[in-house]
Motif scaffolding. Structure first.
Motif, PDB file in Angstrom:
ATOM      1  N   ARG A 100       0.822  -1.217   0.000  1.00  0.00           N
ATOM      2  CA  ARG A 100       0.000   0.000   0.000  1.00  0.00           C
ATOM      3  C   ARG A 100       0.854   1.263   0.000  1.00  0.00           C
ATOM      4  NH1 ARG A 100      -5.164  -1.256   0.246  1.00  0.00           N
ATOM      5  NH2 ARG A 100      -5.885  -3.117   1.346  1.00  0.00           N
ATOM      6  N   THR A 101       1.931   1.266   0.757  1.00  0.00           N
ATOM      7  CA  THR A 101       2.752   2.470   0.832  1.00  0.00           C
ATOM      8  C   THR A 101       3.441   2.755  -0.495  1.00  0.00           C
ATOM      9  OG1 THR A 101       3.115   2.124   3.201  1.00  0.00           O
ATOM     10  CG2 THR A 101       4.660   3.586   2.053  1.00  0.00           C
ATOM     11  N   GLN A 104       0.794   3.815  -3.133  1.00  0.00           N
ATOM     12  CA  GLN A 104       0.320   5.168  -2.856  1.00  0.00           C
ATOM     13  C   GLN A 104       1.382   6.215  -3.185  1.00  0.00           C
ATOM     14  OE1 GLN A 104      -2.263   6.648  -2.589  1.00  0.00           O
ATOM     15  NE2 GLN A 104      -2.374   8.232  -1.014  1.00  0.00           N
ATOM     16  N   VAL A 132      -9.720   9.232   3.834  1.00  0.00           N
ATOM     17  CA  VAL A 132     -10.767   8.223   3.937  1.00  0.00           C
ATOM     18  C   VAL A 132     -11.166   8.144   5.413  1.00  0.00           C
ATOM     19  CG1 VAL A 132     -11.376   5.809   3.580  1.00  0.00           C
ATOM     20  CG2 VAL A 132      -9.813   6.947   1.988  1.00  0.00           C
ATOM     21  N   CYS A 141      -4.278  12.217   9.342  1.00  0.00           N
ATOM     22  CA  CYS A 141      -5.125  12.381   8.155  1.00  0.00           C
ATOM     23  C   CYS A 141      -6.500  12.933   8.517  1.00  0.00           C
ATOM     24  CB  CYS A 141      -5.255  11.060   7.411  1.00  0.00           C
ATOM     25  SG  CYS A 141      -3.762  10.630   6.479  1.00  0.00           S
ATOM     26  N   PRO A 162       1.395  10.271   0.521  1.00  0.00           N
ATOM     27  CA  PRO A 162       1.041   9.733   1.837  1.00  0.00           C
ATOM     28  C   PRO A 162       1.767  10.462   2.974  1.00  0.00           C
ATOM     29  CG  PRO A 162       2.622   8.283   0.761  1.00  0.00           C
ATOM     30  CD  PRO A 162       2.257   9.342  -0.239  1.00  0.00           C
ATOM     31  N   ASN A 166       0.813   3.117   4.931  1.00  0.00           N
ATOM     32  CA  ASN A 166      -0.569   2.691   4.681  1.00  0.00           C
ATOM     33  C   ASN A 166      -1.544   3.857   4.519  1.00  0.00           C
ATOM     34  OD1 ASN A 166      -0.322  -0.152   4.577  1.00  0.00           O
ATOM     35  ND2 ASN A 166      -0.207  -0.252   6.800  1.00  0.00           N
ATOM     36  N   CYS A 167      -1.043   5.044   4.274  1.00  0.00           N
ATOM     37  CA  CYS A 167      -1.906   6.207   4.071  1.00  0.00           C
ATOM     38  C   CYS A 167      -2.743   6.010   2.801  1.00  0.00           C
ATOM     39  CB  CYS A 167      -1.050   7.466   3.930  1.00  0.00           C
ATOM     40  SG  CYS A 167      -1.992   8.991   3.732  1.00  0.00           S
ATOM     41  N   ARG A 168      -4.012   6.393   2.877  1.00  0.00           N
ATOM     42  CA  ARG A 168      -4.924   6.249   1.734  1.00  0.00           C
ATOM     43  C   ARG A 168      -5.467   7.590   1.255  1.00  0.00           C
ATOM     44  NH1 ARG A 168      -9.323   3.082   4.410  1.00  0.00           N
ATOM     45  NH2 ARG A 168      -8.513   4.214   6.215  1.00  0.00           N
ATOM     46  N   SER A 169      -4.905   8.671   1.766  1.00  0.00           N
ATOM     47  CA  SER A 169      -5.402   9.999   1.417  1.00  0.00           C
ATOM     48  C   SER A 169      -4.916  10.430   0.031  1.00  0.00           C
ATOM     49  CB  SER A 169      -4.942  11.014   2.464  1.00  0.00           C
ATOM     50  OG  SER A 169      -5.466  10.691   3.733  1.00  0.00           O
TER      51      SER A 169
END
Length: 206
Positions: A100-101, A104, A132, A141, A162, A166-169
């Motif tokens: 994910r990192t 992103q 999110v 976030c 990010p 694991n940031c999803r913004s």
């Protein structure tokens, strides 16, 4: 929102940004300057270059072909678990973090590259931080969500997603009309990004 054509270009730029990274063991990565680290790819606890190449290729495949986290884990699980040799408490979670990192970071770099286009700067002079907001959102976030500022505001020099592992913004570009309707942020209270995150994506690579 992004015009569809811009999303497509940003996606292509994301792949190009990631493919410019060179896999290397963590010990070598740690010895690099901050600027040089932008061009390198590493995985903590993995010294074998062939394993790093396999992980790099699996992430590249996800970016280029849209393969999923589950596909990534299938491809690299055995090799990473062997490389970690029991030193990682939760291998599935670590693999998700790696996936994910990096994905992103690549998407963010692609978006940021497109945001620098003169035509986009002119048509979308404002940016909004979009998090999110679910049970996985982090404090940083959540604090930044909805922040809407001119693109030249210093906030964006340290708050380009990010902001953490694991940031999803994401950043959403807005026209002056949209920004006027939503309201520009008066008090910038967004929390600080975690160490190593939040800088203008790909700033040293384009």
């Amino acid at each position: 929102m992004w015009p569809l054509s811009l999303e497509s270009v940003a996606f292509e730029e994301a792949v190009a940004w990631f493919r410019a990274k060179v896999p290397m063991p963590r010990a070598e990565w740690d010895a690099l300057s901050a600027r040089a680290k932008e061009k390198a790819f590493t995985v903590s606890g993995v010294a074998q270059l062939d394993v790093l190449h396999d992980v790099w290729k699996a992430i590249d495949k996800a970016l280029a072909e849209g393969t999923t986290l589950r596909d990534f884990q299938k491809e690299v699980r055995d090799k990473l678990e062997a490389a970690w040799a029991g030193t990682v408490d939760n291998p599935p979670w670590r693999m998700e973090t790696i996936f994910r990192t990096n994905v992103q970071l690549a998407y963010s770099a692609g978006r940021w590259r497109q945001l620098q286009d003169p035509a986009v700067k002119e048509s979308h002079p404002f940016l909004r931080y979009d998090a999110v907001l679910d049970d996985r959102v982090t404090a940083v976030c959540k604090a930044c969500d909805g922040t809407l500022l001119p693109r030249e505001h210093p906030f964006w020099a340290t708050h380009v997603p990010p902001l953490h592992f694991n940031c999803r913004s994401a950043i959403v570009p807005l026209t002056a009309e949209d920004a006027g309707e939503l309201g520009v942020t008066d008090d910038v209270t967004g929390a600080a990004a975690h160490e190593g995150f939040g800088v203008e994506a790909g700033v040293g690579q384009w």
